[in-house]
Design a protein around this motif. Structure first.
Motif, mmCIF file in Angstrom:
data_model
loop_
_atom_site.group_PDB
_atom_site.id
_atom_site.type_symbol
_atom_site.label_atom_id
_atom_site.label_comp_id
_atom_site.label_asym_id
_atom_site.label_seq_id
_atom_site.Cartn_x
_atom_site.Cartn_y
_atom_site.Cartn_z
ATOM 1 N N LEU A 178 0.830 -1.193 0.000
ATOM 2 C CA LEU A 178 0.000 0.000 0.000
ATOM 3 C C LEU A 178 0.871 1.252 0.000
ATOM 4 O O LEU A 178 0.553 2.256 -0.632
ATOM 5 C CB LEU A 178 -0.910 0.010 1.238
ATOM 6 N N ARG B 174 4.424 3.863 11.133
ATOM 7 C CA ARG B 174 3.539 3.376 10.070
ATOM 8 C C ARG B 174 3.448 4.362 8.921
ATOM 9 O O ARG B 174 3.324 3.974 7.767
ATOM 10 C CB ARG B 174 2.109 3.200 10.605
ATOM 11 N N ALA B 175 3.470 5.658 9.265
ATOM 12 C CA ALA B 175 3.326 6.691 8.231
ATOM 13 C C ALA B 175 4.641 6.900 7.477
ATOM 14 O O ALA B 175 4.697 7.707 6.548
ATOM 15 C CB ALA B 175 2.859 8.001 8.861
ATOM 16 N N HIS C 274 -4.379 10.767 12.666
ATOM 17 C CA HIS C 274 -4.906 10.404 11.337
ATOM 18 C C HIS C 274 -5.152 11.671 10.513
ATOM 19 O O HIS C 274 -4.784 11.750 9.338
ATOM 20 C CB HIS C 274 -6.244 9.650 11.483
ATOM 21 N N VAL D 243 -1.905 13.651 9.496
ATOM 22 C CA VAL D 243 -1.167 12.958 8.434
ATOM 23 C C VAL D 243 -1.859 13.195 7.087
ATOM 24 O O VAL D 243 -1.211 13.484 6.071
ATOM 25 C CB VAL D 243 -1.017 11.444 8.739
ATOM 26 N N LYS D 244 -3.193 13.122 7.084
ATOM 27 C CA LYS D 244 -3.915 13.394 5.832
ATOM 28 C C LYS D 244 -3.747 14.859 5.413
ATOM 29 O O LYS D 244 -3.611 15.169 4.231
ATOM 30 C CB LYS D 244 -5.390 13.028 5.981
ATOM 31 N N LEU E 243 0.964 7.922 2.344
ATOM 32 C CA LEU E 243 -0.387 7.716 2.852
ATOM 33 C C LEU E 243 -0.745 6.256 2.605
ATOM 34 O O LEU E 243 -0.950 5.852 1.462
ATOM 35 C CB LEU E 243 -1.377 8.657 2.163
ATOM 36 N N ARG E 244 -0.743 5.481 3.669
ATOM 37 C CA ARG E 244 -0.981 4.048 3.518
ATOM 38 C C ARG E 244 -2.475 3.745 3.455
ATOM 39 O O ARG E 244 -2.992 2.912 4.192
ATOM 40 C CB ARG E 244 -0.297 3.298 4.655
ATOM 41 N N ASN E 245 -3.145 4.488 2.597
ATOM 42 C CA ASN E 245 -4.578 4.267 2.374
ATOM 43 C C ASN E 245 -4.908 4.616 0.931
ATOM 44 O O ASN E 245 -4.965 5.783 0.565
ATOM 45 C CB ASN E 245 -5.407 5.135 3.325
ATOM 46 N N HIS F 238 -7.620 4.440 -0.595
ATOM 47 C CA HIS F 238 -9.001 4.888 -0.833
ATOM 48 C C HIS F 238 -9.139 6.408 -0.849
ATOM 49 O O HIS F 238 -10.093 6.928 -1.424
ATOM 50 C CB HIS F 238 -9.940 4.309 0.235
ATOM 51 N N ILE F 239 -8.210 7.113 -0.199
ATOM 52 C CA ILE F 239 -8.354 8.567 -0.064
ATOM 53 C C ILE F 239 -8.397 9.256 -1.435
ATOM 54 O O ILE F 239 -9.211 10.160 -1.653
ATOM 55 C CB ILE F 239 -7.219 9.155 0.810
#
Lengths: 321, 321
Positions: free
Chosen positions: A17, A270-271, A129, A132-133, A29-31, A33-34
């Motif tokens: 990811l 994680r980030a 969260h 970071v976004k 950004l380990r997402n 979907h954003i």
């Protein structure tokens, strides 16, 4: 009610990811979907990537400083204005960017964000969260994250500063557990040795008049029983049990106890944030007592000590004398 | 450093400890150490049983209402002034009793305390310990505790009110786990069926224009991954995984998700509080989305709904029409 499709979907690993965004220095950004969304609402700080030009507002951010108390983080912002020699035009003043919400405060002083996180891991988790976004949407690069806070010390003179070497939970485990869709996932709480050493080098116990040292930090989910206090509303152990526990964690290298470092360290890691550190002042020596009874004015000065150290670090990095 | 004495001390069970205080209706303080102390500082609300006459200030308290947001709990206090017909002399106004600290707000309106608890279990836990000690020092009797809050709903029209039947964690377990001196203790999260039913009887969906129902509440340590959201800074599952999880918890009776009910229920039960209830409005239907995008004014009205229900309950108990 809606019902989920039950067919098999292979899930990418965290590492895969992370590859969605591979740009040197930019926050990962380990997402995935954003980027599929029309709008990303940062609900608890009342911002959004549609209603605000986050790039224009925040692209120059290089340091994010988190701390529990909203008042303390406002004072830190005001302190930075002076120290970083930031010019605020006549007739203007610092303003809480998150004032559309009463959950957190968010101040910007030049390349520094000063953010409150409230108390405890869940409260920190929400703002983490969203910050970071925020810096992802703003396209910031090479950002360093700090937590500057207060803690109970172990075997240290009250007012001492501890830079966290390793954050562990109440059972001394070096990871944060989080129930996620029915699984208990473990997120390792690694910190950054380089930043820790640079911070330590900036401290000068003789000149400062107080000690600054590196040690392990125990992060708990509770202030009273979780930290072996005898003065909560509930207590089913005694002084001897308490001293036995605190002495044993001291002998394993724990030098202070607080309530956010584990999540802060785990989420920074994680980030993919290379620069990250936790700097806390100790308000009392837990080997000598439970209650915080130091006069307000002395406490105020103590609480400024982690701020001064992190500010010195920022000035060094920015080349400000 | 000091070292604990390692000799054997038999620890009394919780039930035995409760016997330290056996007076019908008075709150039980399950901590025998408090009465051995010269002073008990309630640090996070800047009060103490030595610097303040807690009995004089708080002895008439019969209801304690907790909620996350400081602004919302201030507004609730102002609403109570009108509804309970409390007379405030000319030239005076409501004042935040905890203003010596910036961690929580605390308002008193007649026999009601309106208290903010911040976000998440650890933040609630701190203020809960201190409020229980406050009403113990004040000698209050037959006090009923409420949490009035916001939540994500499951299969309910946004704006619906849910009275919690049972609070469970992210793995559907009906207890709160807390690491205490190296042991993971489980505290059952029982709520009070009588208060739940009395609250439900006060709701009138046709007149209200929204539904009020009883359901299970899932309490998580995180707002994003802990609640199966796709819009956090981290996410390693997909829409289908999310819907599968949410549908499964829905089918087990979960009607809303928030971040404090488990600790609230567990600590009320531990404190021997017979009257206790959790009333939350749902801000969205999590089976249809993750983000909260409802306009501010509508949200404000929704957030007043649990307040109205609890206020109606208080008025009924006080015999106010």
């Amino acid at each position: 009610m809606a019902s989920g499709e039950r067919k098999f979907h292979p899930v990418k690993s965290s590492e895969q990811l992370a590859d969605y965004i591979i740009q040197e220095g930019l926050i990962k950004l380990r997402n995935p979907h954003i980027n599929e969304k029309d709008e990303d609402v940062l609900y608890h700080i009342a911002l959004s990537n549609k209603s605000h030009d986050l790039k224009e507002m925040f692209q120059d951010i290089k340091f994010v400083c988190f701390g529990g108390s909203p008042t303390r983080m406002q004072k830190f912002a005001e302190y930075l204005v002076t120290e970083l020699k930031v010019k605020i035009p006549a007739g203007q003043t610092l303003s809480n960017i998150a004032q559309g919400s009463d959950r957190y405060v968010l101040y910007k002083v030049g390349p520094v964000l000063s953010v409150s996180h409230g108390m405890g891991i869940p409260s920190l988790s929400i703002i983490f969260h969203e910050i970071v976004k925020l810096i992802y949407h703003a396209g910031c690069s090479d950002v360093i994250f700090f937590r500057i806070g207060t803690s109970g010390g172990l075997g240290l003179e009250p007012g001492s500063v501890v830079i966290t070497d390793k954050a562990v939970d109440g059972l001394l485990r070096p990871y944060m557990e989080l129930s996620t869709l029915g699984m208990v996932l473990q997120h390792p709480s690694n910190l950054d040795q380089e930043v820790t050493e640079e911070l330590l080098a900036l401290a000068d116990p003789e000149k400062d008049g107080y000690s600054t040292s590196v040690g392990k930090t125990m992060c708990t989910l509770d202030f009273y029983e979780g930290q072996a206090r005898l003065d909560g509303a509930f207590c089913d152990y005694n002084e001897s049990d308490k001293m036995s526990f605190l002495s044993r964690v001291y002998s394993r290298g724990i030098r202070n106890i607080e309530m956010e470092s584990l999540c802060f360290a785990a989420y920074c890691y994680r980030a993919g944030l290379r620069g990250r550190a936790v700097v806390c002042v100790t308000l009392l020596d837990r080997l000598k007592g439970d209650q915080i009874t130091t006069p307000h004015e002395i406490m105020e000065e103590w609480q400024s000590r982690p701020q001064k150290l992190v500010c010195a670090y920022i000035k060094r990095k920015l080349g400000i004398e």
